[in-house]
Motif scaffolding. Structure first.
Motif: not given
Length: 205
Positions: A114-116, A148-150, A178-180
């Motif tokens: 569920x989180x990448x 979450x797709x970061x 979500x990007x940084x």
């Protein structure tokens, strides 16, 4: 569980010897900023020669690692440790080559993760559109499914242009990310920052 994959010139030990993953998580958990979790750091070099991250021969390398993660590493960990074995409690993240492996394994197995979380890496447009059309064909469903797709990269990273291009591609496909974007290059200093930020979002829902 967070499955955390290192880069091309590193081993699984680099995430704590240089990346300080253990200290980062200990401090975040002590401060109440991250939830307690198990971090599994598999060895990511499978010795399949590639011409570079933009070459077609990257696919068998990514696929081989993904198969090993899904068929061997995860079952071994869930058999050996007290792990909640469902997708909502399973994340995959990686830096550089490990970031590419993360994208491939995560996008290929959204029923498992569920989180990448991808640090300083990307998939080419051609690879993404050829192998992962099911991921973006119904963006509403995908966005609802993914917790979450970061994606993170430094603006001086030698992969910045490609990684930023991949973020743009996901935006055009209406995939929520979500990007940084930071200053600096392809460094462990940045990678520590990415992990510290990412960890605070994991397993919150």
């Amino acid at each position: 569980v967070l499955y955390l994959i290192s880069g091309t010139t590193d081993t699984e030990e680099t995430w704590y010897k240089v990346g300080r993953a253990n200290l980062i998580l200990d401090n975040l958990i002590a401060q109440g900023k991250a939830l307690p979790m198990i971090i599994v750091m598999p060895y990511g070099n499978n010795f399949i020669e590639i011409s570079g991250p933009a070459s077609p021969d990257v696919v068998p390398m990514y696929q081989t690692y993904s198969d090993e993660l899904i068929n061997d590493i995860i079952p071994f960990c869930e058999k050996s440790f007290r792990i909640i074995g469902d997708r909502e409690h399973r994340a995959v993240a990686g830096f550089s080559r490990g970031g590419g492996q993360t994208l491939w394994a995560g996008l290929s197995n959204t029923d498992k993760f569920a989180y990448i979380c991808c640090f300083s890496a990307y998939l080419t447009n051609e690879v993404f559109e050829q192998y992962f059309s099911s991921f973006y064909s119904n963006p509403e469903e995908t966005n609802k499914k993914m917790k979450l797709f970061w994606l993170s990269v430094g603006n001086e990273d030698f992969l910045y242009k490609q990684a930023a291009g991949f973020i743009d591609l996901l935006n055009t496909k209406k995939i929520t990310t979500k990007t940084l974007i930071t200053t600096g290059g392809h460094t462990w200093m940045n990678c520590r920052l990415y992990l510290a930020n990412t960890a605070q979002y994991l397993f919150r829902d």
